[in-house]
Design a protein around this motif. Structure first.
Motif, PDB file in Angstrom:
ATOM      1  N   TYR A 106       0.804  -1.221   0.000  1.00 33.49           N
ATOM      2  CA  TYR A 106       0.000   0.000   0.000  1.00 33.49           C
ATOM      3  C   TYR A 106       0.841   1.278   0.000  1.00 33.49           C
ATOM      4  O   TYR A 106       0.287   2.372  -0.047  1.00 33.49           O
ATOM      5  CB  TYR A 106      -0.976   0.008   1.184  1.00 33.49           C
ATOM      6  CG  TYR A 106      -0.340  -0.110   2.541  1.00 33.49           C
ATOM      7  CD1 TYR A 106       0.025   1.021   3.267  1.00 33.49           C
ATOM      8  CD2 TYR A 106      -0.106  -1.354   3.106  1.00 33.49           C
ATOM      9  CE1 TYR A 106       0.607   0.913   4.503  1.00 33.49           C
ATOM     10  CE2 TYR A 106       0.469  -1.476   4.355  1.00 33.49           C
ATOM     11  CZ  TYR A 106       0.819  -0.344   5.043  1.00 33.49           C
ATOM     12  OH  TYR A 106       1.393  -0.447   6.279  1.00 33.49           O
ATOM     13  N   LEU A 140      -7.140   2.684  -0.931  1.00 32.19           N
ATOM     14  CA  LEU A 140      -7.194   2.545  -2.394  1.00 32.19           C
ATOM     15  C   LEU A 140      -6.595   1.223  -2.874  1.00 32.19           C
ATOM     16  O   LEU A 140      -7.155   0.552  -3.749  1.00 32.19           O
ATOM     17  CB  LEU A 140      -6.473   3.719  -3.067  1.00 32.19           C
ATOM     18  CG  LEU A 140      -7.182   5.066  -2.977  1.00 32.19           C
ATOM     19  CD1 LEU A 140      -6.295   6.170  -3.518  1.00 32.19           C
ATOM     20  CD2 LEU A 140      -8.507   5.018  -3.730  1.00 32.19           C
ATOM     21  N   MET A 141      -5.471   0.845  -2.296  1.00 37.53           N
ATOM     22  CA  MET A 141      -4.830  -0.398  -2.731  1.00 37.53           C
ATOM     23  C   MET A 141      -5.641  -1.617  -2.299  1.00 37.53           C
ATOM     24  O   MET A 141      -5.710  -2.604  -3.034  1.00 37.53           O
ATOM     25  CB  MET A 141      -3.398  -0.475  -2.211  1.00 37.53           C
ATOM     26  CG  MET A 141      -2.477   0.577  -2.818  1.00 37.53           C
ATOM     27  SD  MET A 141      -2.496   0.599  -4.631  1.00 37.53           S
ATOM     28  CE  MET A 141      -1.657  -0.924  -4.988  1.00 37.53           C
ATOM     29  N   TRP A 143      -8.906  -1.700  -1.998  1.00 39.12           N
ATOM     30  CA  TRP A 143     -10.041  -1.732  -2.936  1.00 39.12           C
ATOM     31  C   TRP A 143      -9.603  -2.296  -4.288  1.00 39.12           C
ATOM     32  O   TRP A 143     -10.281  -3.138  -4.870  1.00 39.12           O
ATOM     33  CB  TRP A 143     -10.610  -0.317  -3.088  1.00 39.12           C
ATOM     34  CG  TRP A 143     -11.802  -0.273  -3.972  1.00 39.12           C
ATOM     35  CD1 TRP A 143     -13.075  -0.685  -3.679  1.00 39.12           C
ATOM     36  CD2 TRP A 143     -11.841   0.199  -5.312  1.00 39.12           C
ATOM     37  NE1 TRP A 143     -13.891  -0.489  -4.759  1.00 39.12           N
ATOM     38  CE2 TRP A 143     -13.159   0.056  -5.776  1.00 39.12           C
ATOM     39  CE3 TRP A 143     -10.890   0.729  -6.170  1.00 39.12           C
ATOM     40  CZ2 TRP A 143     -13.548   0.418  -7.052  1.00 39.12           C
ATOM     41  CZ3 TRP A 143     -11.281   1.095  -7.450  1.00 39.12           C
ATOM     42  CH2 TRP A 143     -12.598   0.940  -7.875  1.00 39.12           C
ATOM     43  N   TYR A 144      -8.437  -1.865  -4.785  1.00 41.72           N
ATOM     44  CA  TYR A 144      -7.916  -2.355  -6.066  1.00 41.72           C
ATOM     45  C   TYR A 144      -7.703  -3.876  -6.027  1.00 41.72           C
ATOM     46  O   TYR A 144      -8.109  -4.600  -6.936  1.00 41.72           O
ATOM     47  CB  TYR A 144      -6.605  -1.637  -6.399  1.00 41.72           C
ATOM     48  CG  TYR A 144      -5.873  -2.240  -7.567  1.00 41.72           C
ATOM     49  CD1 TYR A 144      -6.283  -2.014  -8.873  1.00 41.72           C
ATOM     50  CD2 TYR A 144      -4.766  -3.065  -7.358  1.00 41.72           C
ATOM     51  CE1 TYR A 144      -5.619  -2.585  -9.943  1.00 41.72           C
ATOM     52  CE2 TYR A 144      -4.091  -3.637  -8.422  1.00 41.72           C
ATOM     53  CZ  TYR A 144      -4.519  -3.393  -9.717  1.00 41.72           C
ATOM     54  OH  TYR A 144      -3.862  -3.971 -10.767  1.00 41.72           O
ATOM     55  N   TYR A 145      -7.068  -4.375  -4.970  1.00 47.02           N
ATOM     56  CA  TYR A 145      -6.801  -5.814  -4.866  1.00 47.02           C
ATOM     57  C   TYR A 145      -8.079  -6.619  -4.615  1.00 47.02           C
ATOM     58  O   TYR A 145      -8.180  -7.760  -5.059  1.00 47.02           O
ATOM     59  CB  TYR A 145      -5.738  -6.103  -3.802  1.00 47.02           C
ATOM     60  CG  TYR A 145      -4.344  -5.915  -4.345  1.00 47.02           C
ATOM     61  CD1 TYR A 145      -3.666  -6.964  -4.941  1.00 47.02           C
ATOM     62  CD2 TYR A 145      -3.718  -4.686  -4.305  1.00 47.02           C
ATOM     63  CE1 TYR A 145      -2.397  -6.799  -5.463  1.00 47.02           C
ATOM     64  CE2 TYR A 145      -2.456  -4.499  -4.836  1.00 47.02           C
ATOM     65  CZ  TYR A 145      -1.797  -5.559  -5.415  1.00 47.02           C
ATOM     66  OH  TYR A 145      -0.540  -5.379  -5.954  1.00 47.02           O
ATOM     67  N   LYS A 148      -9.522  -7.000  -8.025  1.00 47.18           N
ATOM     68  CA  LYS A 148      -8.679  -7.933  -8.778  1.00 47.18           C
ATOM     69  C   LYS A 148      -8.987  -9.387  -8.393  1.00 47.18           C
ATOM     70  O   LYS A 148      -9.144 -10.246  -9.267  1.00 47.18           O
ATOM     71  CB  LYS A 148      -7.207  -7.599  -8.501  1.00 47.18           C
ATOM     72  CG  LYS A 148      -6.219  -8.330  -9.344  1.00 47.18           C
ATOM     73  CD  LYS A 148      -4.820  -7.801  -9.061  1.00 47.18           C
ATOM     74  CE  LYS A 148      -3.790  -8.569  -9.836  1.00 47.18           C
ATOM     75  NZ  LYS A 148      -2.435  -8.091  -9.579  1.00 47.18           N
ATOM     76  N   SER A 169     -14.307  -0.657   1.948  1.00 50.35           N
ATOM     77  CA  SER A 169     -13.714  -1.117   0.680  1.00 50.35           C
ATOM     78  C   SER A 169     -14.577  -2.194   0.033  1.00 50.35           C
ATOM     79  O   SER A 169     -14.822  -2.170  -1.174  1.00 50.35           O
ATOM     80  CB  SER A 169     -12.311  -1.682   0.913  1.00 50.35           C
ATOM     81  OG  SER A 169     -11.450  -0.711   1.399  1.00 50.35           O
TER      82      SER A 169
END
Length: 191
Positions: A106, A140-141, A143-145, A148, A169
């Motif tokens: 992160y 943010l990271m 949420w991104y993962y 994914k 998230s």
């Protein structure tokens, strides 16, 4: 004549049994496309556990191992995938006691990640300005993962620990994946 009738009856029963087994195998294969697993011939749904409190490595002395212990209990009935923040010195992806663990970075450089190093996010935020700078990147990271993993794996349930940031998230990720149920676990020391 009676003997040939009995052979035909036995052949028909064997064929019916064989067709039933094939149907069951087909259902299991279809159900297991993606992340779901089969253990001892039984379909096991996949649970994604999102947390910020998780041991960084095997035999970690982190005081808060309760999410790890809960995940081990879930493993008896589910295939468990854990999404947790990365900490310096920890592996990004590993299997620990049968749990599939993904640790997302992160902040860069990774050695400066100091928000989730085992003592909890709130004490880290109180310790200075640098962890406060890392907080939006953690959200943010994560949420991104989450997105994914939800795109690439077949997840049957999401279990998030802590309302912020994991619950929030996951709630945002569910905008893209509304059919996956979400179970929010809030831990508290207050009565």
């Amino acid at each position: 004549m009676l003997l040939s009738f009995q052979h035909r009856l036995a052949d028909r029963e064997v064929q019916q049994l064989y067709r039933r087994i094939q149907r069951i195998q087909t259902v299991i294969r279809i159900a297991c496309v993606g992340g779901s697993k089969i253990r001892f011939g039984i379909f096991m749904p996949t649970v994604l556990v999102a947390t910020s409190t998780f041991p960084r490595w095997s035999k970690d002395t982190v005081p808060a191992r309760f999410v790890f212990d809960l995940s081990l209990q879930l493993k008896r009935h589910f295939h468990v995938i854990v999404l947790a923040p990365h900490a310096p010195g920890a592996a990004f992806r590993e299997t620990m006691d049968g749990l599939e663990i993904y640790r997302f970075p992160y902040f860069w450089p990774h050695g400066l990640q100091s928000l989730c190093n085992g003592g909890g996010i709130m004490p880290a935020l109180r310790s200075g300005m640098f962890p406060k700078i890392q907080a939006p990147f953690l959200f943010l990271m994560e949420w991104y993962y989450l997105i994914k993993i939800l795109k690439t794996r077949s997840i049957d349930l999401i279990n998030s620990h802590w309302m912020i940031p994991q619950g929030f998230s996951v709630a945002l990720a569910k905008l893209f994946f509304p059919r996956i149920p979400h179970l929010l676990t809030i831990h508290s020391t207050y009565p």
